[in-house]
Motif scaffolding. Structure first.
Motif, PDB file in Angstrom:
ATOM      1  N   ILE A   5      28.413  64.015   9.429  1.00 34.48           N
ATOM      2  CA  ILE A   5      29.827  63.688   9.647  1.00 34.48           C
ATOM      3  C   ILE A   5      30.027  62.178   9.756  1.00 34.48           C
ATOM      4  O   ILE A   5      30.992  61.630   9.215  1.00 34.48           O
ATOM      5  CB  ILE A   5      30.360  64.404  10.910  1.00 34.48           C
ATOM      6  N   GLU A   6      29.101  61.490  10.423  1.00 34.23           N
ATOM      7  CA  GLU A   6      29.209  60.031  10.563  1.00 34.23           C
ATOM      8  C   GLU A   6      29.165  59.337   9.200  1.00 34.23           C
ATOM      9  O   GLU A   6      29.978  58.464   8.908  1.00 34.23           O
ATOM     10  CB  GLU A   6      28.085  59.514  11.455  1.00 34.23           C
ATOM     11  N   GLU A   7      28.218  59.759   8.352  1.00 36.29           N
ATOM     12  CA  GLU A   7      28.144  59.152   7.019  1.00 36.29           C
ATOM     13  C   GLU A   7      29.374  59.501   6.191  1.00 36.29           C
ATOM     14  O   GLU A   7      29.906  58.664   5.460  1.00 36.29           O
ATOM     15  CB  GLU A   7      26.875  59.590   6.288  1.00 36.29           C
ATOM     16  N   LEU A   8      29.848  60.722   6.326  1.00 36.03           N
ATOM     17  CA  LEU A   8      31.047  61.140   5.598  1.00 36.03           C
ATOM     18  C   LEU A   8      32.257  60.307   6.027  1.00 36.03           C
ATOM     19  O   LEU A   8      33.052  59.874   5.183  1.00 36.03           O
ATOM     20  CB  LEU A   8      31.299  62.634   5.810  1.00 36.03           C
ATOM     21  N   ASP A   9      32.390  60.053   7.330  1.00 33.52           N
ATOM     22  CA  ASP A   9      33.485  59.207   7.824  1.00 33.52           C
ATOM     23  C   ASP A   9      33.407  57.795   7.234  1.00 33.52           C
ATOM     24  O   ASP A   9      34.430  57.213   6.867  1.00 33.52           O
ATOM     25  CB  ASP A   9      33.449  59.119   9.353  1.00 33.52           C
ATOM     26  N   THR A  10      32.195  57.261   7.141  1.00 35.66           N
ATOM     27  CA  THR A  10      32.002  55.931   6.572  1.00 35.66           C
ATOM     28  C   THR A  10      32.407  55.902   5.104  1.00 35.66           C
ATOM     29  O   THR A  10      33.074  54.964   4.641  1.00 35.66           O
ATOM     30  CB  THR A  10      30.536  55.482   6.736  1.00 35.66           C
ATOM     31  N   ILE A  11      32.021  56.931   4.380  1.00 36.57           N
ATOM     32  CA  ILE A  11      32.374  57.016   2.952  1.00 36.57           C
ATOM     33  C   ILE A  11      33.881  57.095   2.777  1.00 36.57           C
ATOM     34  O   ILE A  11      34.454  56.411   1.926  1.00 36.57           O
ATOM     35  CB  ILE A  11      31.661  58.215   2.290  1.00 36.57           C
ATOM     36  N   LEU A  33      35.015  51.243  -9.769  1.00 36.50           N
ATOM     37  CA  LEU A  33      35.146  52.653 -10.146  1.00 36.50           C
ATOM     38  C   LEU A  33      33.803  53.367 -10.069  1.00 36.50           C
ATOM     39  O   LEU A  33      33.712  54.479  -9.543  1.00 36.50           O
ATOM     40  CB  LEU A  33      35.735  52.775 -11.557  1.00 36.50           C
ATOM     41  N   ASP A  34      32.752  52.719 -10.578  1.00 39.79           N
ATOM     42  CA  ASP A  34      31.409  53.317 -10.546  1.00 39.79           C
ATOM     43  C   ASP A  34      30.947  53.589  -9.117  1.00 39.79           C
ATOM     44  O   ASP A  34      30.453  54.679  -8.811  1.00 39.79           O
ATOM     45  CB  ASP A  34      30.415  52.371 -11.231  1.00 39.79           C
ATOM     46  N   ASP A  35      31.121  52.586  -8.240  1.00 35.42           N
ATOM     47  CA  ASP A  35      30.712  52.750  -6.846  1.00 35.42           C
ATOM     48  C   ASP A  35      31.557  53.816  -6.150  1.00 35.42           C
ATOM     49  O   ASP A  35      31.045  54.606  -5.356  1.00 35.42           O
ATOM     50  CB  ASP A  35      30.815  51.425  -6.087  1.00 35.42           C
ATOM     51  N   ALA A  36      32.840  53.844  -6.450  1.00 36.03           N
ATOM     52  CA  ALA A  36      33.724  54.839  -5.846  1.00 36.03           C
ATOM     53  C   ALA A  36      33.313  56.253  -6.258  1.00 36.03           C
ATOM     54  O   ALA A  36      33.307  57.170  -5.431  1.00 36.03           O
ATOM     55  CB  ALA A  36      35.178  54.562  -6.237  1.00 36.03           C
ATOM     56  N   LEU A  37      32.966  56.421  -7.522  1.00 36.68           N
ATOM     57  CA  LEU A  37      32.532  57.735  -7.992  1.00 36.68           C
ATOM     58  C   LEU A  37      31.225  58.169  -7.325  1.00 36.68           C
ATOM     59  O   LEU A  37      31.058  59.329  -6.946  1.00 36.68           O
ATOM     60  CB  LEU A  37      32.371  57.747  -9.507  1.00 36.68           C
ATOM     61  N   LYS A  38      30.304  57.227  -7.150  1.00 40.96           N
ATOM     62  CA  LYS A  38      29.044  57.536  -6.473  1.00 40.96           C
ATOM     63  C   LYS A  38      29.285  57.920  -5.021  1.00 40.96           C
ATOM     64  O   LYS A  38      28.701  58.877  -4.509  1.00 40.96           O
ATOM     65  CB  LYS A  38      28.080  56.349  -6.553  1.00 40.96           C
ATOM     66  N   LYS A  39      30.158  57.179  -4.345  1.00 40.86           N
ATOM     67  CA  LYS A  39      30.490  57.491  -2.950  1.00 40.86           C
ATOM     68  C   LYS A  39      31.188  58.854  -2.861  1.00 40.86           C
ATOM     69  O   LYS A  39      30.908  59.641  -1.961  1.00 40.86           O
ATOM     70  CB  LYS A  39      31.397  56.413  -2.352  1.00 40.86           C
ATOM     71  N   PHE A  40      32.090  59.105  -3.794  1.00 37.44           N
ATOM     72  CA  PHE A  40      32.804  60.382  -3.798  1.00 37.44           C
ATOM     73  C   PHE A  40      31.821  61.541  -3.973  1.00 37.44           C
ATOM     74  O   PHE A  40      31.897  62.545  -3.266  1.00 37.44           O
ATOM     75  CB  PHE A  40      33.858  60.392  -4.909  1.00 37.44           C
ATOM     76  N   GLU A  41      30.892  61.388  -4.908  1.00 35.88           N
ATOM     77  CA  GLU A  41      29.890  62.427  -5.146  1.00 35.88           C
ATOM     78  C   GLU A  41      29.043  62.667  -3.893  1.00 35.88           C
ATOM     79  O   GLU A  41      28.812  63.809  -3.501  1.00 35.88           O
ATOM     80  CB  GLU A  41      28.991  62.035  -6.319  1.00 35.88           C
ATOM     81  N   ARG A  42      28.604  61.586  -3.263  1.00 34.14           N
ATOM     82  CA  ARG A  42      27.828  61.713  -2.027  1.00 34.14           C
ATOM     83  C   ARG A  42      28.668  62.394  -0.947  1.00 34.14           C
ATOM     84  O   ARG A  42      28.176  63.232  -0.191  1.00 34.14           O
ATOM     85  CB  ARG A  42      27.346  60.325  -1.572  1.00 34.14           C
TER      86      ARG A  42
END
Length: 80
Positions: free
Chosen positions: A15-21, A32-41
């Motif tokens: 949950i902590e990592e999800l909040d950070t993302i 856009l690339d970084d956002a997509l990677k964060k979204f996937e994670r």
């Protein structure tokens, strides 16, 4: 830095990592690339968190069952 596998993380760490993302994505400063990677994670973490909650709910249900004649079995032996 390599990310931990969600199945090896505690619910709280997930949950902590999800909040950070979410905060990073809402900030809007990512490419856009970084956002997509964060979204996937984030999706992976959210699914892992939901699975952990479902497991906990099953365990609580088993513990609260009022059948005194039910045989005792290991929780891991329960069908998924």
């Amino acid at each position: 830095m390599a990310s931990k596998k969600p199945e090896n993380m505690t619910f709280e760490a997930t949950i902590e990592e999800l909040d950070t993302i979410v905060a990073n994505l809402e900030n809007g400063d990512l490419s856009l690339d970084d956002a997509l990677k964060k979204f996937e994670r984030g999706i992976i973490l959210a699914r892992a968190g939901q699975a952990k909650l479902s497991d906990a709910e099953q365990r609580v249900s088993l513990l609260l069952r009022n059948d005194d004649d039910a045989p005792l079995v290991d929780f891991d032996a329960q069908p998924e």
